[in-house]
Scaffold this motif. Structure first.
Motif, PDB file in Angstrom:
ATOM      1  N   HIS A   2      39.554  37.209  53.895  1.00  0.00           N
ATOM      2  CA  HIS A   2      39.971  36.120  53.020  1.00  0.00           C
ATOM      3  C   HIS A   2      38.772  35.218  52.729  1.00  0.00           C
ATOM      4  N   MET A   4      37.537  31.413  51.230  1.00  0.00           N
ATOM      5  CA  MET A   4      37.782  30.049  50.782  1.00  0.00           C
ATOM      6  C   MET A   4      36.492  29.530  50.160  1.00  0.00           C
ATOM      7  N   ASP A   5      36.581  28.954  48.976  1.00  0.00           N
ATOM      8  CA  ASP A   5      35.376  28.482  48.306  1.00  0.00           C
ATOM      9  C   ASP A   5      35.666  27.225  47.511  1.00  0.00           C
ATOM     10  N   GLN A   6      34.606  26.540  47.126  1.00  0.00           N
ATOM     11  CA  GLN A   6      34.726  25.410  46.216  1.00  0.00           C
ATOM     12  C   GLN A   6      34.005  25.764  44.921  1.00  0.00           C
ATOM     13  N   GLN A  21      38.944  23.562  45.039  1.00  0.00           N
ATOM     14  CA  GLN A  21      38.794  24.402  46.220  1.00  0.00           C
ATOM     15  C   GLN A  21      39.860  25.481  46.149  1.00  0.00           C
ATOM     16  N   ASN A  22      39.441  26.721  46.450  1.00  0.00           N
ATOM     17  CA  ASN A  22      40.289  27.884  46.229  1.00  0.00           C
ATOM     18  C   ASN A  22      40.368  28.753  47.476  1.00  0.00           C
ATOM     19  N   TYR A  23      41.474  29.491  47.571  1.00  0.00           N
ATOM     20  CA  TYR A  23      41.666  30.448  48.658  1.00  0.00           C
ATOM     21  C   TYR A  23      42.043  31.783  48.034  1.00  0.00           C
ATOM     22  N   ASP A  24      41.172  32.781  48.208  1.00  0.00           N
ATOM     23  CA  ASP A  24      41.381  34.099  47.590  1.00  0.00           C
ATOM     24  C   ASP A  24      41.643  33.972  46.088  1.00  0.00           C
ATOM     25  N   GLU A  27      43.906  28.487  43.407  1.00  0.00           N
ATOM     26  CA  GLU A  27      43.552  27.087  43.620  1.00  0.00           C
ATOM     27  C   GLU A  27      44.444  26.442  44.675  1.00  0.00           C
ATOM     28  N   MET A  28      43.818  25.753  45.628  1.00  0.00           N
ATOM     29  CA  MET A  28      44.562  24.944  46.591  1.00  0.00           C
ATOM     30  C   MET A  28      44.710  23.516  46.060  1.00  0.00           C
TER      31      MET A  28
END
Length: 226
Positions: A2, A4-6, A21-24, A27-28
């Motif tokens: 998995h 997680m990035d910005q 900020q995103n996960y896979d 967007e979170m």
């Protein structure tokens, strides 16, 4: 695995920039740069995490500063315009008279500057519309969703009109209408009934023939035995 990035971008045109900020690749949350606050995509996320928007605002200030230096001090050409792929589809299976949502997906485009207009029977619609942020992708392009709540009617035609620098012919318009099968006509129903009746009669005749044939074979067999 998995990830997680910005994702951060800034530019000289509106929208001036974005911080997410995103996960896979989902967007979170993003930071509303005008209201200076974090906006979580799902409210449940706030039960176990938070984010101070001031950190993102500092990153955006640095981005704008560097962008200005690059524009004024370096001979750097603008990025290549890449036209969006546009699709229109309903969120749920269509039932006439039942509320639904039309989705206009714009995918794989650059730069993140795009104008979208919803039309109903050729007239602009402003009520019941919504949109997402720009979602960055792995190939440095973007995707974006626009929404329109509506009640399907077979007489209505909807359109998503998209304007973007990468389009040779702008705007591109994607049409959508309720594709509901029409009920069969009376003539068609009559033909179907007639065919059904004919098949039934043929089946009865075939059954009678087989019965008589079986009786004859049985009678011949008895004569042979005697």
């Amino acid at each position: 695995e998995h990830i997680m990035d910005q994702a951060v971008f800034c530019q000289s045109e509106n929208p001036r920039g974005e911080y997410t900020q995103n996960y896979d690749e989902d967007e979170m949350f993003h930071v509303d740069l005008d209201k200076k606050e974090s906006v979580f995509r799902l409210k449940d996320f706030t039960d176990y995490t938070s984010f101070d928007a001031q950190g993102a605002l500092g990153i955006m200030s640095t981005c704008y500063y560097n962008l200005n230096i690059l524009r004024t001090s370096w001979n750097i050409s603008a990025g290549e315009n890449v036209a969006p792929e546009v699709m229109v589809y309903p969120e749920d299976p269509v039932q006439l008279g039942e509320p639904n949502t039309l989705i206009c997906l714009m995918n794989s485009f650059f730069p993140p500057i795009i104008n979208v207009t919803w039309l109903k029977n050729g007239k602009r619609v402003v009520d019941g519309v919504g949109e997402t942020d720009y979602f960055p992708t792995k190939d440095q392009s973007f995707r974006k969703f626009h929404y329109l709540t509506f009640v399907p009617d077979e007489k209505d035609e909807y359109a998503c009109s998209v304007e973007h620098y990468g389009l040779e012919k702008s705007p591109v318009v994607k049409l959508w209408s309720a594709d509901v099968p029409s009920p069969p006509s009376e003539a068609a129903q009559t033909v179907v009934c007639a065919l059904g009746l004919a098949v039934g009669i043929i089946g009865i005749i075939a059954g009678i023939v087989l019965i008589f044939k079986g009786m004859r074979q049985n009678r011949d067999f008895r004569r042979g035995v005697n």
